[in-house]
Write an enzyme that holds these catalytic residues in place. Sequence first.
Site, PDB file in Angstrom:
ATOM      1  N   PRO A   1      36.132  37.692  30.302  1.00 38.16           N
ATOM      2  CA  PRO A   1      37.228  37.638  29.330  1.00 38.16           C
ATOM      3  C   PRO A   1      38.095  36.420  29.642  1.00 38.16           C
ATOM      4  CG  PRO A   1      37.760  39.224  31.038  1.00 38.16           C
ATOM      5  CD  PRO A   1      36.404  38.654  31.391  1.00 38.16           C
TER       6      PRO A   1
ATOM      7  N   ASP B   1      39.881  35.133  24.029  1.00 39.48           N
ATOM      8  CA  ASP B   1      40.826  36.093  23.456  1.00 39.48           C
ATOM      9  C   ASP B   1      42.039  35.379  22.850  1.00 39.48           C
ATOM     10  OD1 ASP B   1      41.431  38.856  22.996  1.00 39.48           O
ATOM     11  OD2 ASP B   1      42.978  38.731  24.543  1.00 39.48           O
TER      12      ASP B   1
ATOM     13  N   ASN C   1      43.997  37.127  19.696  1.00 36.60           N
ATOM     14  CA  ASN C   1      44.510  37.591  20.974  1.00 36.60           C
ATOM     15  C   ASN C   1      44.819  39.084  20.937  1.00 36.60           C
ATOM     16  OD1 ASN C   1      47.404  37.852  22.726  1.00 36.60           O
ATOM     17  ND2 ASN C   1      45.606  37.044  23.764  1.00 36.60           N
TER      18      ASN C   1
ATOM     19  N   ARG D   1      36.579  42.515  27.262  1.00 39.52           N
ATOM     20  CA  ARG D   1      35.517  43.093  28.094  1.00 39.52           C
ATOM     21  C   ARG D   1      34.702  44.091  27.282  1.00 39.52           C
ATOM     22  NH1 ARG D   1      39.446  44.235  32.760  1.00 39.52           N
ATOM     23  NH2 ARG D   1      39.411  42.357  34.046  1.00 39.52           N
TER      24      ARG D   1
ATOM     25  N   ASP E   1      36.340  37.630  36.267  1.00 41.13           N
ATOM     26  CA  ASP E   1      37.570  37.140  35.648  1.00 41.13           C
ATOM     27  C   ASP E   1      37.557  35.619  35.580  1.00 41.13           C
ATOM     28  OD1 ASP E   1      38.510  39.626  35.173  1.00 41.13           O
ATOM     29  OD2 ASP E   1      40.220  39.532  36.558  1.00 41.13           O
ATOM     30  N   SER E   2      38.204  35.081  34.562  1.00 42.82           N
ATOM     31  CA  SER E   2      38.086  33.651  34.264  1.00 42.82           C
ATOM     32  C   SER E   2      38.781  32.753  35.266  1.00 42.82           C
ATOM     33  CB  SER E   2      38.643  33.372  32.862  1.00 42.82           C
ATOM     34  OG  SER E   2      39.993  33.803  32.776  1.00 42.82           O
ATOM     35  N   ASP E   3      39.628  33.307  36.137  1.00 38.13           N
ATOM     36  CA  ASP E   3      40.260  32.478  37.161  1.00 38.13           C
ATOM     37  C   ASP E   3      39.546  32.566  38.503  1.00 38.13           C
ATOM     38  OD1 ASP E   3      41.060  35.088  37.019  1.00 38.13           O
ATOM     39  OD2 ASP E   3      43.193  34.673  36.934  1.00 38.13           O
TER      40      ASP E   3
ATOM     41  N   ASP F   1      41.648  48.508  34.422  1.00 32.25           N
ATOM     42  CA  ASP F   1      40.350  48.595  35.083  1.00 32.25           C
ATOM     43  C   ASP F   1      40.254  49.760  36.059  1.00 32.25           C
ATOM     44  OD1 ASP F   1      42.218  47.381  36.711  1.00 32.25           O
ATOM     45  OD2 ASP F   1      40.847  45.885  37.531  1.00 32.25           O
TER      46      ASP F   1
END
Length: 664
Positions: free
Chosen positions: A11, A43, A70, A78, A94-96, A180
Amino acid sequence: MPRPRVSVIVPAYNAMPELTDCITSAMEQTIGLDRLEIIAVNDGSTDGTGEELDRLAAMCPSMRVIHQENSGTAAVPRNVALDLAQGDYVFFLDSDDYLGPDALRRMVAMADENNTDIVLGKMVSVGGRPVPTAVFKTTQPRTDIFSSAAYRTLGCWKLFRRSLLEKLNLRFPPFRNTEDKPFTAAAYLNANGISVVADYDCYYHRDRANGNNLTLTAQNLSHRLQGTRMCFETVARHLEPGPRRDQIMRRHVEWELCGPLWWLLLREDDEDIRERIYPEIRDWVENWVTDPVIEKLQPRDRLLLHLLRADRFEELITVIRDIDKDAERGHVIDKGRVYWAHPLFRDPAVGVPDSAFDVTDRLPVRHRTESASWREGGLLRLTGHAYIENVPTEDVATELVLRCYDADRPEVRVPTRVHAVAGLPDDDRYANAGFTADIAPATAAAGAPLGRGRWNLFLDVRSQGVSRTVRVKSPGDEWTPPQSIVTAGVDEPTTVTPYVTKWGNLSLNVGMEKPRDDTPCRVTGTVWHRSRRGTLVVTGRLAGEGAQEAGTPSLRVENGAGDHRETRASLSGADGRFTAALPVKGLRPGRWAVTLPLPGLSGVAAVPCPTGLGSARFFHLGRPYTVGPVQEASETTLVVEIRAADVRRAVRRRLRRLARRMRG
């Protein structure tokens, strides 16, 4: 076209520039792109995230990008990707964050070989972001949530068997925070086994440079209420009342209920606290917090829960507001127990039980063995000091306790002679902490000899009726155990040999085969070099069995990917002393285990983690780095972690501190 083994779900919302590293780490997995599908969901980003995802997808036929409005939560993207996933397994990235190159191959192999539904890959902190460590102490091919620390980590950054998720129709609830945790909890509670990959750095966890991680920005208690209630309901739905449910509920009581109350409740609007949040939390306590759960918590959490049970709103708010001041109020000693001297202790108007304030079993014991040597008459004399923190040494009755672990024998208790000792912190309170104990192996067991076996030594430290038991440590790295002596046994003379275990504890070998010394290489010091920044210096000596054959050791650091650096030690003198200096500058960020390979024995000696080793700073290619020990990473081996310093974050932190000083 064959079905992919793993669907990697990412995501992404305003995730630049970290996004590129994230997706690239998935593309470069050793499992191979032909066995992967990468599903990234943009998103509603406004910072170029969507364009970067399209650029990366154009280079990778295994990658698919979905663009949507968004949603304000990672849950929705997800779920969108999960509906499209085709892999045997699903991994949420996760994108980071980013993956170690061999992470997915190892995790899939672990699940395949052990037929497990969930695999946890070792997590690594980047830039100081907290990561779980307890569950990653050892690799576990197959375990469960009751016999491991897996349930302590409820983040979704794991490998899940997709058939489990589909069987449960499991999707993320659309919450901004804590979304989560109920998802992972439900998967754990229904999984056919859990695996843990702890010998490879699988998942690198970091904060975004711009600080807009949802976990960091959604920090209101109101953001957590729905997710926390869902966690409690999920556990209650899948586990019957009893010890197993209490074990799992305790995690949510500590981390999702009590923890946020202390640091988030007073940030909320007063009316909202009273009308909405307080009734909700009271309901959790009444429904799911049992006495056995409360008993295992720290005193301040016990106090909170008893106030909630008694519906004491005003006292609850006061306790939370004054916690820093009340933590320094000292202790009350009564009938062999120690209590937190909180203003509500034994307040009849409030009626909180004494047990909520009992800190006895949590008080640390400060102790040191100064010497251990044979005396005339076959006595082994131990000297040292020991005291229970916050319990002044009055009416001291400390005893030495011997417990045999080779046979079912009664423990042996040896009285100690207590004496004054100087040089301790707060000398006045602990003036009588010194002790001397004489062990007579020939008569110690109520006039009879100690039986054959290996006897561990403990101190039952007692003062003012308060008792705490600790293991007796050796006098130090430089200390050599005294020679064996022969004492009169029941049938024949018996050899008694003091020795040090691999954990540094002092024990006695009575009449057994002499314990083999497997550590001919003993470390005596570990420090950072004073002038050569980022250089680790280890000193030690070659002694004991095998020292002659050990050869000159090397100092080696190695990470989970097999990368390593090694330098030869230099010997000084004929007594086997050595020094090795190894620079860590230039090594990539991550965790590195420190060992001493012994060429003559084709073996390796561990470098233990010293208590006083701090962090060091150095520059490499113009960028600042820090390196320091990770105390909880291993019980036996020093593990250091190299981190690239986040300059912008440090500057922001320094500016905030400066602003606070100016306001004050």
